[in-house]
Design a protein around this motif. Structure first.
Motif, PDB file in Angstrom:
ATOM      1  N   LEU A 152       0.750  -1.147  -0.100  1.00  0.00           N
ATOM      2  CA  LEU A 152      -0.117   0.031   0.022  1.00  0.00           C
ATOM      3  C   LEU A 152       0.859   1.452   0.097  1.00  0.00           C
ATOM      4  CD1 LEU A 152      -3.089  -0.658   2.570  1.00  0.00           C
ATOM      5  CD2 LEU A 152      -2.859  -0.691   0.080  1.00  0.00           C
ATOM      6  N   ARG A 153       2.143   1.036   0.214  1.00  0.00           N
ATOM      7  CA  ARG A 153       3.049   2.485   0.653  1.00  0.00           C
ATOM      8  C   ARG A 153       2.659   3.346  -0.679  1.00  0.00           C
ATOM      9  NH1 ARG A 153       7.931   3.116   3.995  1.00  0.00           N
ATOM     10  NH2 ARG A 153       8.793   5.121   3.438  1.00  0.00           N
ATOM     11  N   PRO A 154       3.112   2.912  -1.905  1.00  0.00           N
ATOM     12  CA  PRO A 154       2.989   3.746  -2.909  1.00  0.00           C
ATOM     13  C   PRO A 154       1.597   4.299  -3.444  1.00  0.00           C
ATOM     14  CG  PRO A 154       3.336   1.411  -3.617  1.00  0.00           C
ATOM     15  CD  PRO A 154       3.361   1.540  -2.366  1.00  0.00           C
ATOM     16  N   LEU A 155       0.842   3.816  -2.765  1.00  0.00           N
ATOM     17  CA  LEU A 155      -0.701   4.000  -3.238  1.00  0.00           C
ATOM     18  C   LEU A 155      -1.265   4.954  -2.053  1.00  0.00           C
ATOM     19  CD1 LEU A 155      -1.909   0.562  -4.137  1.00  0.00           C
ATOM     20  CD2 LEU A 155      -1.555   2.518  -5.671  1.00  0.00           C
ATOM     21  N   ILE A 156      -0.687   5.155  -0.745  1.00  0.00           N
ATOM     22  CA  ILE A 156      -1.187   5.689   0.273  1.00  0.00           C
ATOM     23  C   ILE A 156      -0.827   6.930   0.974  1.00  0.00           C
ATOM     24  CG2 ILE A 156      -2.845   3.659   1.169  1.00  0.00           C
ATOM     25  CD1 ILE A 156      -0.985   3.529   3.279  1.00  0.00           C
ATOM     26  N   LEU A 157       0.815   6.892   0.585  1.00  0.00           N
ATOM     27  CA  LEU A 157       1.644   7.957   0.744  1.00  0.00           C
ATOM     28  C   LEU A 157       1.509   9.331   0.268  1.00  0.00           C
ATOM     29  CD1 LEU A 157       4.743   6.540   2.247  1.00  0.00           C
ATOM     30  CD2 LEU A 157       2.616   7.094   3.624  1.00  0.00           C
ATOM     31  N   HIS A 158       1.148  10.563   0.490  1.00  0.00           N
ATOM     32  CA  HIS A 158       0.917  11.594  -0.203  1.00  0.00           C
ATOM     33  C   HIS A 158       2.051  12.026  -1.319  1.00  0.00           C
ATOM     34  CE1 HIS A 158      -2.836  11.991   1.742  1.00  0.00           C
ATOM     35  NE2 HIS A 158      -2.179  12.399   2.857  1.00  0.00           N
ATOM     36  N   GLY A 217      -3.907  10.139  -3.813  1.00  0.00           N
ATOM     37  CA  GLY A 217      -4.151  11.647  -3.892  1.00  0.00           C
ATOM     38  C   GLY A 217      -3.720  12.310  -5.413  1.00  0.00           C
ATOM     39  N   ALA A 218      -2.734  11.803  -5.817  1.00  0.00           N
ATOM     40  CA  ALA A 218      -2.233  12.197  -7.048  1.00  0.00           C
ATOM     41  C   ALA A 218      -3.122  11.769  -8.270  1.00  0.00           C
ATOM     42  CB  ALA A 218      -0.782  11.555  -7.523  1.00  0.00           C
ATOM     43  N   VAL A 219      -3.699  10.420  -8.113  1.00  0.00           N
ATOM     44  CA  VAL A 219      -4.642  10.074  -9.348  1.00  0.00           C
ATOM     45  C   VAL A 219      -6.157  10.983  -9.196  1.00  0.00           C
ATOM     46  CG1 VAL A 219      -6.025   8.190 -10.162  1.00  0.00           C
ATOM     47  CG2 VAL A 219      -3.601   7.917  -9.673  1.00  0.00           C
ATOM     48  N   ARG A 220      -6.385  11.224  -7.763  1.00  0.00           N
ATOM     49  CA  ARG A 220      -7.623  11.701  -7.606  1.00  0.00           C
ATOM     50  C   ARG A 220      -7.599  13.290  -8.483  1.00  0.00           C
ATOM     51  NH1 ARG A 220      -9.983  15.639  -5.049  1.00  0.00           N
ATOM     52  NH2 ARG A 220     -12.072  15.602  -4.030  1.00  0.00           N
ATOM     53  N   ALA A 221      -6.405  13.991  -8.234  1.00  0.00           N
ATOM     54  CA  ALA A 221      -6.203  15.464  -8.433  1.00  0.00           C
ATOM     55  C   ALA A 221      -6.331  15.159 -10.058  1.00  0.00           C
ATOM     56  CB  ALA A 221      -4.930  15.621  -8.080  1.00  0.00           C
ATOM     57  N   ILE A 222      -5.682  14.389 -10.631  1.00  0.00           N
ATOM     58  CA  ILE A 222      -5.438  14.208 -12.233  1.00  0.00           C
ATOM     59  C   ILE A 222      -6.913  13.937 -12.862  1.00  0.00           C
ATOM     60  CG2 ILE A 222      -4.857  12.733 -14.157  1.00  0.00           C
ATOM     61  CD1 ILE A 222      -2.300  11.998 -12.635  1.00  0.00           C
ATOM     62  N   LEU A 223      -7.718  12.985 -12.064  1.00  0.00           N
ATOM     63  CA  LEU A 223      -9.003  13.020 -12.587  1.00  0.00           C
ATOM     64  C   LEU A 223      -9.991  14.113 -12.487  1.00  0.00           C
ATOM     65  CD1 LEU A 223      -9.698   9.259 -11.405  1.00  0.00           C
ATOM     66  CD2 LEU A 223      -9.103   9.978 -13.535  1.00  0.00           C
ATOM     67  N   GLY A 224      -9.905  14.716 -11.528  1.00  0.00           N
ATOM     68  CA  GLY A 224     -10.688  15.952 -11.181  1.00  0.00           C
ATOM     69  C   GLY A 224     -10.273  17.215 -12.142  1.00  0.00           C
ATOM     70  N   ARG A 225      -8.843  17.272 -12.652  1.00  0.00           N
ATOM     71  CA  ARG A 225      -8.513  18.370 -13.155  1.00  0.00           C
ATOM     72  C   ARG A 225      -8.775  17.972 -14.635  1.00  0.00           C
ATOM     73  NH1 ARG A 225      -3.630  17.592 -12.366  1.00  0.00           N
ATOM     74  NH2 ARG A 225      -3.011  16.664 -14.216  1.00  0.00           N
ATOM     75  N   CYS A 226      -8.698  16.754 -15.380  1.00  0.00           N
ATOM     76  CA  CYS A 226      -8.712  16.542 -16.563  1.00  0.00           C
ATOM     77  C   CYS A 226     -10.214  16.303 -16.973  1.00  0.00           C
ATOM     78  CB  CYS A 226      -7.910  15.286 -16.947  1.00  0.00           C
ATOM     79  SG  CYS A 226      -6.318  15.316 -17.032  1.00  0.00           S
ATOM     80  N   PHE A 227     -11.145  15.947 -16.098  1.00  0.00           N
ATOM     81  CA  PHE A 227     -12.543  15.807 -16.497  1.00  0.00           C
ATOM     82  C   PHE A 227     -13.393  16.402 -15.668  1.00  0.00           C
ATOM     83  CE2 PHE A 227      -9.973  11.909 -17.390  1.00  0.00           C
ATOM     84  CZ  PHE A 227     -10.512  11.422 -18.649  1.00  0.00           C
ATOM     85  N   LYS A 228     -13.864  17.771 -16.203  1.00  0.00           N
ATOM     86  CA  LYS A 228     -14.922  18.606 -15.634  1.00  0.00           C
ATOM     87  C   LYS A 228     -16.412  17.832 -15.564  1.00  0.00           C
ATOM     88  CE  LYS A 228     -11.234  21.141 -14.901  1.00  0.00           C
ATOM     89  NZ  LYS A 228     -10.594  21.433 -13.523  1.00  0.00           N
ATOM     90  N   ASN A 229     -16.696  17.431 -14.691  1.00  0.00           N
ATOM     91  CA  ASN A 229     -17.936  16.779 -14.481  1.00  0.00           C
ATOM     92  C   ASN A 229     -18.500  16.879 -13.316  1.00  0.00           C
ATOM     93  OD1 ASN A 229     -19.587  14.021 -14.008  1.00  0.00           O
ATOM     94  ND2 ASN A 229     -19.975  14.616 -16.439  1.00  0.00           N
TER      95      ASN A 229
END
Length: 207
Positions: free
Chosen positions: A83-89, A96-108
Motif C-alpha cells: 500500500l505504501r506507493p498508493l497511500i503516501l501523499h 491523492g495524485a490520481v484523484r487530482a488528475i481525474l478531477g483536473r482532466c475531467f470537468k463533470n
C-alpha cells in the motif's frame, strides 16, 4: 495526449451522462503506474482473504471497546508494503495524485462529487459518516489517527507520533486501537479499488 470520451448509458441504451477530457502523457504514466501498484496490492494475502473490519463496539468498565477479525503480523506488514506507493501523499502515483488528475482532466459534476466521496472514505473511513468517537481531542475515525500510527510505528519512527500512539493504546488498549487501524486500512483499500475502476475505464479507452 489522448482525448477520452465516455458515455454512461441506461439499460435501454439512453445516454445518462458524458465524460470527456484530455490526459497529458505525464498524467497517463501516473494513471498506469497507479493501476500497476493497485494490481500488485490486490495480490497480497490480507486483501485476497478480505481485510478485517470492526465487528463490534461496546462499553465495558466505562470504556469503549472495538473488536475486529484476526490477522497475522506478517499479513499486516505485507499489506503495508504494497500500500505504501498508493497511500503516501508524496508518492507520485498515490491515491491523492490520481484523484487530482481525474478531477483536473475531467470537468463533470457527478464525477467531482464521486471523487469527493472517495476522498472522504479514504481520509476518515465509512464509519465517520455515521458516528465519531474521540479520546481527548483526537478523533478515532479520522486520517490523523492512521497517520500517527504509520509515522510513529510503521513507515517512520517519529518520536512525537510514537508517544501519541502509546497514549492511544493506553487509553483504548492495543487490541481496540489496532481494530480501528485495520478498519481504516480496509476503507482505504475500498476507496483505492473504486478509484482504480475509474482510472481503468479511462485508460482502456485508448487501447
Amino acid at each position: 495526449m489522448p482525448t477520452i470520451h465516455l458515455e454512461e448509458r441506461s439499460d435501454d441504451g439512453a445516454i445518462l451522462d458524458t465524460l470527456s477530457g484530455d490526459v497529458s502523457d505525464s498524467d497517463w504514466r501516473i494513471l498506469t503506474k497507479f493501476l500497476s501498484h493497485l494490481d500488485r496490492a490486490m495480490e497480497c494475502s490480507l486483501i485476497r482473504r478480505e481485510i478485517p473490519r470492526i465487528t463490534g463496539m461496546k462499553w465495558e468498565a466505562g470504556e469503549m471497546k472495538f473488536n475486529a477479525g484476526s490477522y497475522s503480523n506478517a499479513e499486516l506488514y505485507e499489506l503495508l508494503h504494497v500500500l505504501r506507493p498508493l497511500i503516501l501523499h508524496k508518492e507520485p502515483a498515490s491515491f491523492g495524485a490520481v484523484r487530482a488528475i481525474l478531477g483536473r482532466c475531467f470537468k463533470n459534476k457527478r464525477l467531482s462529487a464521486h471523487l469527493k466521496e472517495l476522498q472522504h472514505i479514504f481520509d476518515h473511513g465509512q464509519l465517520a459518516a455515521y458516528m465519531q468517537v474521540s479520546i481527548g481531542e483526537q478523533p478515532l475515525f479520522d486520517s490523523s489517527l492512521l497517520r500517527i500510527w504509520l509515522n510513529g510505528t510503521q513507515y517512520h519512527t517519529e518520536e512525537e507520533k510514537a508517544a501519541a500512539w502509546s497514549e492511544i493504546e493506553a487509553d483504548l488498549t492495543t487490541e481496540s486501537a489496532l481494530a480501528i487501524i485495520i478498519n481504516q486500512l480496509n476503507d482505504r483499500v475500498f476507496s483505492l479499488v473504486l478509484l482504480g475502476q475509474i482510472a481503468r475505464t479511462i485508460t482502456s479507452e485508448s487501447v
